[in-house]
Structure formats: structure tokens, C-alpha cells
Write an enzyme that holds these catalytic residues in place. Structure first.
Site, PDB file in Angstrom:
ATOM      1  N   SER A 188       6.637 -47.406   8.269  1.00  0.00           N
ATOM      2  CA  SER A 188       5.004 -47.427   8.097  1.00  0.00           C
ATOM      3  C   SER A 188       4.440 -48.873   7.916  1.00  0.00           C
ATOM      4  CB  SER A 188       4.340 -46.578   6.927  1.00  0.00           C
ATOM      5  OG  SER A 188       4.539 -45.176   7.467  1.00  0.00           O
ATOM      6  N   THR A 234       1.124 -48.566   4.297  1.00  0.00           N
ATOM      7  CA  THR A 234       0.014 -48.817   5.076  1.00  0.00           C
ATOM      8  C   THR A 234      -1.039 -49.455   4.369  1.00  0.00           C
ATOM      9  OG1 THR A 234       0.671 -46.867   6.025  1.00  0.00           O
ATOM     10  CG2 THR A 234      -1.317 -47.473   6.443  1.00  0.00           C
TER      11      THR A 234
HETATM   12 ZN   LIG Z   1       7.082 -41.865   6.853  1.00  0.00          ZN
END
Ligand SMILES: [Zn+2]
Length: 392
Positions: free
Chosen positions: A102, A155
């Protein structure tokens, strides 16, 4: 020779049986009778983009969205995300791996640059890359981050922090203090409270919640105070770690609506990143019920976002994923009121992910793109500038 052949034979048997044992399947109900297919959301006339809402469903592939459709609205129904007028496909590989994590996945979107797994707004050569959110700040726009994970998770961090390792969440929380981001809403109080407090994951005595409030942020930690708080600068941390899935309050839709309410007061516009963080976690667990619940929470947020964007007319909404998680697929089921979800891995996969877009210039996102091209496109179309850029 015969010895080696039998070893190889044995290894083959062991590997095939272990793969067969690892493939987990679940039976999930299909909504019967199906809802009727609602109309698509309209294409919006091209004009200047004032606001950007970039939405990442972590680990959200086609199977996650389609099984969510079957479970929530049936064969003919459509989720809100499926009603968006433009769709595309995105390749997700990282700089150093075909299968991204991510951090590299979100950095491709935030910076328009490939980086190594684990790196946050940070390139393999050690340079810091400027993010679309930071470009928006340079133009006097308001900015926000919303997630159902810790708000310092890979993220959201990729938009407002620069660090070599996503694991350094306590340091990412400290970087947020000086990031100028107006709204942070999510989980992860554990990285903001001093080590002396129960549940802290800091290794120092800093109380970042106090430091944020000294810097002019209002702090909220439940749905009621979130609703009533009117500050332009908001830190909302609703759980120690990631936000609970079954008893989530506030919901992702409620957090996102509040973020939009606050940020849209700025006449220069805003940049908001929203992450549905836990579709990925459900994939890692190979937990189909968890995945369905998270897709429902995610789609309710999309409904709220599109409602705002349709009324506004100058907001670009892009929904995509950083990667797929779990290798989720659908297998045939004897009962037509049920579907069989099969999981093929406990990690991420390299399958390209879907993208949906709404708003001015949404049509530019049609077709098959690399994830870095999406980051560059958003910055260019919204007039934020050119990505990638190195921060001096
Ligand atoms: Zn993941």
C-alpha cells in the site's frame, strides 16, 4: 538419481496438497429478489476542476466490488461505485516488486512516481517526492485525509508524509503536525498519545493530541462531537488502532461528509483523500463476511461523495485501489441464491485494479493506465501542476 527424482515427486505432492488446503472458500448469500438497476450517474460537462476527491479502496479488486453487489443489491442491482459514468483499469506494480504494497501503491497515486514497497512519499534514491495534496496546498486549497485504518497507515501517509518505512507510524504522526493538512479523520490514537498512557505505541513522552490542539486543531473522538464540531482544523481519532468493522461509529460516510463540509468552506477548493482501508484487511484474513461489510461501508461513502459532487459540479471524483488483496474470485454454486467466494492467497495480488471516475474531465481516465499515470493525470487535470516533482 532415483533418490532425487523421488524427492522432487514428494515435493510436488506436498506442494499441490498444501495449495489445495490453503484455498479457502465461503458461501455468501446473494440478495434475492434483486434490486432494479438504477440509472448511471451522469457525465459532467468539462470545465475547471475546483475540488478533487481521490478515493482508494485498499485491496479492492473487481471480485470484491462485484461480490459486494451480489450480496447487497443482487444480480441486477448496482452499487453506487458501479454507477459512476467512466471506468478504467490500472496496473499497480512497485519499483522493486511486481506485487505492490500500500505504501508504494499510494505513493504512485500521490506523487506520480514508482517507489519501493514500504516507502511513503519517498523515492528509492532517498529523495522526497511532492504529493498532489501538497501541490493543492500551494494553491491555497484546503486538504484532508480520511481512513478507517490508523490515520498514519501507509495509504493516507503517502499524501502528507515522507519517510523510508511505513512502519514508522509514530514518526508519521509527528510529521502530520507540521503538514498543514486541515482535516484528519480515522483511527490510530495509539500513535498520538505519550508512552505513559495505556495503549500508546509511541516511544517518547510527546502528546501529539495536545500539540495539535495548541496548533489550532479541534480534537474529537466520537461521532457526536464529530458532528457538532465546527472548527476549520480537525483531528478526529476514533479508536486506538484501526476502526472497528462491526460497530464502526462514525462510519466512513459520516467521516467523509464531515471532511467535505469543513473543506468546502474554502473558496479556492480542496483536495481530499478517502481510504476504505479494511477491504484489504478482510482479504488478508480471507474473511468474506468482513469483506462484504467493508464494501457496504465503502459504497455508502461513495453515495455521499457523489451526492456532493453532483450538486457542486466542479469536483472530480476518482475511485480506485492500490492493489487487489486475497486473490478473491467467484466459483460456481449449486444454489442460485448463494455464491461461492474463493480466496487464492493471504497477500496482495498483481491483478490490475478497476478505476471509476465522475466529474469534469472524468473521461480522461477511461482505458488502461499505469498507477503513476493516474497520479499525474489528477494533478494535471485539476491544474495543480506537474508530477512527479522532487522536494528540495
Ligand atoms: Zn494489504
Amino acid at each position: 538419481m532415483r533418490f532425487f527424482l523421488s524427492i522432487i515427486f514428494l515435493a510436488l505432492i506436498l506442494s499441490t496438497t498444501s495449495v489445495a488446503q490453503e484455498l479457502k472458500t465461503d458461501t455468501i448469500s446473494v440478495q434475492v429478489p434483486s434490486k432494479e438497476a438504477p440509472a448511471k450517474y451522469p457525465l459532467v460537462e468539462d470545465g475547471p476542476i475546483k475540488n478533487v476527491i481521490f478515493i482508494i479502496g485498499d485491496g479492492t479488486g473487481l471480485a470484491q466490488l462485484y461480490s459486494g453487489q451480489l450480496n447487497l443489491v443482487g444480480k441486477d442491482g448496482r452499487l453506487h461505485v458501479q454507477r459512476m459514468p467512466v471506468s478504467g483499469i490500472v496496473n499497480t506494480h512497485a519499483a522493486n516488486r511486481l506485487i505492490t504494497d500500500s505504501a508504494a501503491g499510494a505513493t504512485a497515486y500521490s506523487c506520480g512516481a514508482k517507489t519501493n514497497n514500504g516507502m511513503i512519499g519517498y523515492l528509492p534514491n532517498g529523495e522526497h517526492c511532492k504529493t498532489a495534496l501538497e501541490l493543492a496546498q500551494d494553491q491555497g486549497k484546503s486538504t484532508g485525509l480520511v481512513a478507517t485504518s490508523t490515520i498514519t497507515h501507509a495509504t493516507p501517509a503517502s499524501y502528507a508524509a515522507h519517510i523510508d518505512s511505513r512502519a514508522k507510524q509514530a514518526e508519521i504522526a509527528a510529521q502530520y503536525l507540521n503538514s498543514g493538512v486541515d482535516v484528519f479523520l480515522g483511527g490510530g490514537k495509539e500513535f498520538f498519545i505519550p508512552q505513559s498512557e495505556e495503549g500508546s505505541r509511541r516511544e517518547d513522552d510527546r502528546n501529539l493530541i495536545d500539540e495539535f490542539t495548541s496548533n489550532g486543531y479541534a480534537f474529537v473522538d466520537d461521532a457526536t462531537t464529530l458532528k457538532s464540531e465546527n472548527s476549520d482544523h480537525l483531528l478526529g481519532l476514533f479508536s486506538l488502532a484501526g476502526m472497528p468493522s462491526e460497530t464502526r461509529t462514525p462510519t466512513l460516510a459520516e467521516m467523509s461528509t464531515k471532511a467535505i463540509d469543513v473543506l468546502s468552506k474554502n473558496d479556492n477548493g480542496f483536495f481530499l483523500m478517502i481510504e476504505g482501508s479494511q477491504i484489504d484487511w478482510a482479504g488478508h484474513e480471507n474473511n468474506s463476511d468482513y469483506a462484504m461489510r467493508e464494501v457496504a461501508d465503502f459504497d455508502a461513502m461513495i453515495e455521499a461523495v457523489i451526492k456532493f459532487a453532483m450538486e457542486d459540479g466542479e469536483t472530480l471524483v476518482v475511485v480506485t485501489a492500490d492493489h487487489e488483496t486475497g486473490g478473491m474470485t467467484l466459483q460456481s454454486s449449486a444454489n442460485e441464491n448463494e455464491m461461492t467466494i474463493a480466496w487464492t492467497t493471504g497477500y496482495h495480488t498483481g491483478i490490475p485494479v478497476p478505476l471509476m471516475a465522475f466529474g469534469p474531465h472524468a473521461i480522461e481516465f477511461t482505458g488502461w493506465h499505469d498507477n503513476t499515470e493516474i497520479g499525474k493525470l489528477v494533478a494535471r487535470l485539476a491544474g495543480l501542476g506537474t508530477l512527479p516533482q522532487i522536494i528540495e
